[in-house]
Every structure is written in C-alpha cells, then in structure tokens.
Scaffold this motif. Sequence first.
Motif, short mmCIF file in Angstrom:
data_model
loop_
_atom_site.label_atom_id
_atom_site.label_comp_id
_atom_site.label_asym_id
_atom_site.label_seq_id
_atom_site.Cartn_x
_atom_site.Cartn_y
_atom_site.Cartn_z
N LYS A 17 0.82 -1.22 0.00
CA LYS A 17 0.00 0.00 0.00
C LYS A 17 0.85 1.26 0.00
O LYS A 17 0.32 2.37 0.08
CB LYS A 17 -0.92 -0.01 1.21
N GLY A 18 2.19 1.10 -0.05
CA GLY A 18 3.02 2.28 -0.22
C GLY A 18 3.78 2.72 1.01
O GLY A 18 4.43 3.77 1.01
N ASP A 20 6.71 3.27 3.58
CA ASP A 20 8.15 3.38 3.31
C ASP A 20 9.01 2.65 4.32
O ASP A 20 10.15 2.29 4.01
CB ASP A 20 8.56 4.86 3.29
N ALA A 101 9.35 1.48 -8.40
CA ALA A 101 7.91 1.59 -8.60
C ALA A 101 7.65 1.68 -10.10
O ALA A 101 8.48 2.22 -10.82
CB ALA A 101 7.39 2.84 -7.89
N PRO A 102 6.54 1.20 -10.66
CA PRO A 102 5.47 0.55 -9.91
C PRO A 102 5.67 -0.96 -9.70
O PRO A 102 4.88 -1.60 -9.03
CB PRO A 102 4.25 0.80 -10.80
N PHE A 105 5.41 -2.69 -6.30
CA PHE A 105 4.11 -2.97 -5.66
C PHE A 105 3.55 -4.33 -6.09
O PHE A 105 2.92 -5.03 -5.32
CB PHE A 105 3.12 -1.83 -5.94
#
Lengths: 220, 270, 556
Positions: A17-18, A20, A101-102, A105
């Motif tokens: 979900k991003g 860090d 990215a991407p 993910f």
Amino acid sequence: MCTGRVDPAMVAGAFKKGLDGLMVVGCYFGDCHYITGNVQAKAKMDITRRLLKHVGLNQDRLAFRQCSSGEAAVFVNLVSEFDQRIREIGPIGGGGDPVEAPDIFRKMETAEAVLAGEKIRWVIGKRTPFLESGNMYGEVFTQHEFNRAIDMIIVEETEVQEILRELREGARSVKGLAQALTIPSERVFKYITALKRKGMIKLDKVSDRTPYFQIIPQEG
Amino acid sequence: MIYEKEKRYIVPFDDVPSPRAEMPEISVDERRGNFDEVETGFPESVAVTEAKRCLSCRRCLGCALCWAECGVEAIDFDMPDEVLELEFDDVIITRGQDNAFSAIDPAWGYGTYADVITDLQFERMLSPTGPTDGRVVSPLDGEIPARLAVIQTEPEGDENHLLSSVVLGVNESILALDRTEGLKITLISPLSPDFKERFLADAEKIAGLSMVEGKAGSVQRSGEGDPLTVTYSHEGADHTETFDLVVLLTKPVLSSETQALSKKLDKPVQ
Amino acid sequence: MADNRVLIVGGGPEGVKAARQKSEEGAQVTLVEKFPSLGAERIPRDRLIRSDEGFINPDLDKVRNDSNIHILPYSDIQKVHSGEGAYFARIIQHGLRVDNTKCNDCKACIKVCPVNMLDDFNEGLGFRTAVDFYNPVTAEYNIYKEDMPVCQRSCPLNLDIRSYVGLIADGRYLDSLKTIRDRLPLPGSIGRVCPHPCETACNRQYLDEPISICFLKRFVADVELNEGIEPVYETPEKTHPEKVAIVGAGPAGLTCAYHLARMGYKEIQIFEALPVPGGYLWVGIPEYRLPKKLLQREVDLICNMGVEIQYETRIGEDISFEDLRKDHDAVFIGAGCHKGLKLRVPGEEEYEGQGIIDCVTFLREQALNPTEGKGKLIVIGGGNAAIDSARVGWRMGFDEVYILYRRTKKEMPANPWEIDAAEHEGVILQYLAAPVEILGKDGRATGMKCIKMELGEPDASGRRRPVPIEGSEYVIDAETIVPAISQGTNLEFLPQDHEFSLSRWNTFEIDEDTCQTNIPGVFAGGDVVTGPDIAIRAVAAGRNAAMGIDEYLRSK
C-alpha cells in the motif's frame, strides 16, 4: 498486543500500500508476558525480511527492535534512528530499492501471497521444534539449515505465486508467462507441469503450436 | 538406500554463485629445508562464510504439513522399513529401471539447453500418462515443435546398441508424428547394417520421418530465442540444420550396484 | 528343471518378463525393485511398432496379478551370499510413509508440500513434491526422505556433514566438533589429509564449486586447540570386563579402541610395532601436511579414556599371535600396508638400501630419524605416496627432485592439488617414462635406465595402458631412487600355519557387516583388508569393527 502476533503477510500488505518503513518494537528477550512471543516475532520478521529482500525491497525498510515500556528515551532513540534511515533510503520504489515503482508494488503483492500461503506459515511455525526437538524424523536443524529450508520456499513460492496471479487473469502459455514474469521459461515449464500434476491447472486450448493453460478453481 | 536418479534439482538460491574459500598457505620460499605445515587454516570469518555456502540438501523436511492436510489420515511418518531374510534357489539379475546412460559429451548440449532431451525423457513425454499427457512439447518453452531431430550420440561400436537405439528412435518418431500435426523429424545415425537390412525400408515409408545415414557433430544455439543448430555429416558433406527440439539416443549403462551384484554372485545381467 | 524359489533383481521390462517366465515354469518368484513402482510400460526396442501399441506391456498385468510372484518395490538387497546351492538375501523394503489403502488420491498433500524435486519416474522432465505418487498409473504415494545427503553417503564413515557444517555456519564450533567426534576421533588429522570424497559428491559443484568440507572439519578442530580446551571423552559408568587386543595404532586401530572405550570396554590394549602412534598418519604422511604434535594430541585424548598403547611391540616377535588370542577375548587387526612393493627390474635387489629405497621406508625413516639429502632424487610412481616422497625429498635438501610416471598427468592417481603443490615447489614431473634397470657402481645405485612410453587402449581400470616405445631407452643419473608404485600388507606376524582366509593380494577376507575374519573373535579392518586406501576408510572400518566386536562379545 504481543509483537508475536504481527502477521508477516500484513507487513508485506503494508508495503504494497506504499508504506516506506516498518519497525516492530518488542520487549527484551526474557521479558515476554507470553514467554517467547518476542522470539517468535524476531524470527518471523527475519524471515519476512529475507523474502522482501529476495523480491527486491531494501531490507532496511523492515526493522525489529527491542525496548521495555519504561524506556521512553530508548524508544525515542530507536524511532529517530529508524526515521533517519528511512529518509536516507527515500520513498518506496524511488531508487533506494533494487526494484523500482510501480513494479515493486506487484512484487509486494506476490510477497503478501507467499506469506499468506500455507507452506511458509506452517514451516515458520515449525521453527522452534525444528531447532530444538527435531522434525518428524528427529532431525534437529541448525539455524543455517532452517534458513535454507525457508529460502527454498521463498525462491520457489515467489515464482509460483506470480504464475498463479497471471493465470487468474486468464489462460496463458509457458512462453507468455516467462515473458511477462521474467522467469526462465524452462522453470515456468516445470512449474506448469507441477501445477497440472497437482490438479490446480488444466489445458485450455492449443492455438497454432502453443498450448494455453487455465486455472482450476480450488475449494475452500 | 533411497535412490534418486542421477539428475539433481537444486533451488536457484540467491547466494549462487559464490566462490569457494581458498586455503591460505605459506610461500614456497618458506618451505625449503623445513617441514613447517604448508596450509595454515581458515580464519574464522572465512570458515563461517564457507559453511554458509552449504545448501543443506534435504528432500522431505519432515514438517508434517501433508499429514495435517490429509483428510483420511494416510500419512504415517513412523511406517517402518521391513527387513526380510529370504532364501532362494536361483537369482536373476536384470538392468532394472535405473535408466542410467553413459556420460553425454557436452557437445550435444544436454544439460545446457532445456530443449535437448534424452530418448528416455522423450519416451516419458510420449506416454499418455506422462508429464505432458503424451503431447510433444519443448521443455524449454512449452511450445509444440515443428522440426525435431533424433541423433545418435555414440555412433561407434556395439552393433546391438546401435540397432536397439535406432529402433527406439524410429518408434518414438512414429508416436510423435501420430500425435503432432505438421511435425517433421530427422533421424541422424550411422545406421547399422543390421538395421538397414531389417527395418530401413519400413522406416523410410513413415510420413514425416527422414532417415539420414550420417554422423551428428554438435548441437548449438547461436543466440537466445534461436532454434538449435545441429551439424552433421552425410554422404561426405557437412550439413547444418535448425530444429525446435533435439532428442539424443543414449547408450545405457549398468548402475554400479547392479555391476557389483553381478560380480559378487558371478551371474550375468539379463 | 525349474528352480523353486527365484529372486529377480530389477523391475524393468527384463525383470518383469523373467518373472512371468519363471512363474509359468512353476517357480515362486520374488521380484525386487529399488524404485517405488515397477517400470515396464515402455516402448519396444526390438521391432517397429504401430502408433497404438507404444506403452502396452501384457506381461505387467500378469505379473501384478500373479499369486506366485511376490513384488517388493522400494526395496534394496542389503546383503546377499551364496552357499550350499542356495542364495541368502537380506532385503530391506523401505516404508512408503503413506498408507495407500487409506489414500484416496485427493492430491491435498502434494498441493501443500513445500519441497520440489525432479520427478524420477518421468526422467526429470517435471517436478514432484516430497510426498507424491511415483508412477501415475498405479498412483501409489510415498514420502521421499533421503536416508543421507550425498556428502554423508559418499563419506566412508557417513559423517553427518550437513549438521556439522550447519553448526559452523551458526558459529557453534565446539558443537560441530562434538558432532564429528560422534564417529571420528581424529578430526584435526583427517581434516588435514582426507582426499574428501564428500566434496567430490557435493551438490553445490553443479552450481559453482563444492563446499570446502574437509578444511571446515580442520577449522573446528583447530578452534579447540587454539583456545587451549582439553576435552574429556566420556566413557559410560557401566563397563564391560572383556579384554580386547588391537594390532596397530593406526587410524583403524585407534578408532576401534575409541568406540570400544565409549561402549564401556576398560581393557583395551593396542600393540604397536613402531615407537610412535598413528600408523601411516605418523610415518607416511609428512609433517608439513600433518604436524606430529597435533596427531599426538588426538591420540592422547583417546588414551585418556583408558586405552593403553604398547609401543615397539611387534606381534610374532615380542608376543606370539597365539598368546595374543589366548590373553584376550577379541582381537582386532589393523596392521595397515607398510611394505613398499618392488619395481622388479634388474639391479633393484643388488643396490637395495644403497641408493634405492622404497617409499614406505623412505618416508618412515624421514619421520622417525630425519636426515638431509643431496644430489638428485628420482621418485617412481604416480600416487600420493610418490608425491609425498618427492615433496619430502625437496625439503630434505635434494638438489633436484624428479617424479617418473608411466602415464600422463591426467591418469595420475594422486590428488590433483598435491600434484600441483609438488610442481609449484619445483619438483619436476616426467610423464610417459618407466624404469628398465637400476644402474650402479661400487655397490651403490648411480642411475637408472628408462624407456619412453605411449598410451594405448584402456585397461580394466579404464585408464589407457602405457606401452613402451621400442628403442627409446635413455639413462638418467641419480643419487637416490625411491620406487613408490604401491604398497602391500606384511603378515609376517601371523604363525606359519594360520588358518585365516586371505585374498590373492594377501589381505584379510572379512564379513562386511561385522569385520570378523573367518576365525571367530578375530576382526580386521583398514588397509590390511582393503589394500592401500584412504585414512577415512580405515577409520570407518575401525568403527564397524568396534560394533562387530561388541556384538560378538555381548552374545558370547
């Protein structure tokens, strides 16, 4: 809640979900209310870190640290240090990770699927008996042998979960899967043969000279 | 012992390749005229790094996940080995199903290219209960080949082997052609006189199969994604041709255990 | 006439066919197959087929349903011998670990099994999992659990390498050493000299290079030594009163004594002809490969268990072999191979000891009473003893050291790393040459007439046979010539009228399981049984013999 309860799949899910950076802070060894919750937690996070590194995440993004609830200053220190390190690495997939990215993910999604899978969860759960009393054959594992067993599952399950994710989207050929996933096609061939043997996929059609395979929905 | 055929599968771990530790030694100049120990031993860090290279080879982990999943409680880790002491009036030793074959020259690309397979693997591929349900596909990319070569890897000596291996190659071709549309097969072998006399005329009638009396030289791939290039000599000239799948006719050998048993009991292997 | 009971080894097409034939002749057939299923559904190799008759074997169904044929899949013939017109076999049938009468082939297990391996039944075209069916036709499941990893299997002593290397990776060095000592009492010595068949088998070689197993063993032995830890080998409280004599304090004898002491035997005497322990490890392996101090310490640790070594006691001279047997309840012979074999060329006898000295004597003299060398030394042979002799000679101060070998470097039986080290030190290797005659003057050898060789057809060992090139004789000068062609046993300690059964190489014939000779209570192991061989195999024999001796004494 005990850190031993932190589910590795949740960790991968958070990165997907991003997130860090993620630091799990447990009690000191010997202070655990549940005796070995923090030992389990460390082992689980070590394994999670091995997997995240394997799929291309900077391994410093996941940390396991220890301090007691009375040590405010220590806690502040741990958090500042971790915060500092994450700032150095930068945002996820932004150059501080082997995979950018991407794509990162998609890799985290795979990692989540591997960590939610029965194989790795079961073997992680066997860590204590394997290291202390032995497996079903009475063989006591060294930590190194246990790591190899876990790494074996990490390497292969990562590839299998990627293949299964593609197949859930529709019928695929060995060649097509290899191109989409950058897994050597001869390994894809072996996995496809294995999945067919297990009754998890079947031949969909043969078009020109290319066999396509589709997934068989599993019960439960 | 528990047998495994001599093909090893090893997981491609992240730490491969990594070089083996070298043993430190005193210099040659330091050795002359004395008997000081030459090898000085691994420092600790070197030893630990080297030990960590160990793959901890293990098949069943003994994790009992299968036992937990089995609904009918069929898994039994304590199932004992049975020891039987038996008496016999005669012993017959046969080759068994080792399917061991003599070492294959690296020039044939077996082990390097996944689309070079042995006649024994091809046999399993053609079996209706085999891993591909009897379909001829390339283990390199799962595609159905259009051009297939069957080549003799040990063209010298042993007439019996030459005969039986080419007959196997032709039979495999018959099955492969029957179930693969548009397939063309080239079989390259010196063809023993016995084969020519007994089978060649029939083999030449098989649609899709060309029998080439010659000697194959090598199997190579010029670049990734390219088909395999087979070089061979035929009627005094060198040829090269490309194929999607290459089947090697191998020469069977007896396992060391079978040989030892045969020697010990002084009984030939049937 | 049909035999009554027939054992058929191998469940391929030939075995299945033979089983059916023998059954039709009225025999009771036992068909043993080492894999978990018969494998006779094959494509014929003796005729051209039609496309619909590929995998049909009518024999197979008959054999499977024949009550006179007892099929034993997943079985091993562990031991077999013949006698009095019959064959006796011990067959182990491995447990499948899946009860196939309960299994409903739902595939739940193979979906979750985390272990992939090559599917042997399909010649490795695909994967199977550790729990899986073998033959898709019969769908009988088994769990594939290796009995040993390849390294352990290839070690004559079956050392638990996977564990002890894993313990080193974990930093647990002394635990690692303890694991090794469970079988091997000489880790520091063997960790220096072993030619490590385990590394030759190591699976990692197929990815990059094998693990350096042997030196890791040495590493943990050195850790203990460097930290000044003096371990005490435990002996049990419950002891056995029987007296055991061991002939020879070499690796076999020492290991036998160690394991007997660990079983509780208190009266173990080792009789050693030399003034030093270790056998060939002391007098054959040079100091620069294995320091004597280190070997002495490993021997001392064994002696601390109550094992007594009587040095300079030669059986047959100081004590007769008969007395040895009378005074002890069991005897183990681990006398080794300490006789250098002769070249059998003219001049050899004449100058023996005068410039010509066999490698065993040469190395032993240097180990016990070191001297200096000068002039030119020629060693003849291609084994490790030849390399050791040359490297020792170079250290003794010989000005030029040559090794003469009748084949080429490729065929040399010596370890390649030893050959490289010798070359590195300046030893000159001359290939494709053989001695014809020892030349001498005034009662001393002065040189040698040699002949050049070329390689011909492969011999029984698979190596190409060297053939002399006619007329290519030449002469080389030398002050010292050391034949190092092979070694043999010296059985002079046995009485003239002994009744031991010996092989044609003058080695003892023993029972493989127990190491017992044909004379009850007398056991033998190591080079005296195998001929010159590697130390770890002698160690393994010593351990086997200890178990055989215990079984013998406990059942008396």
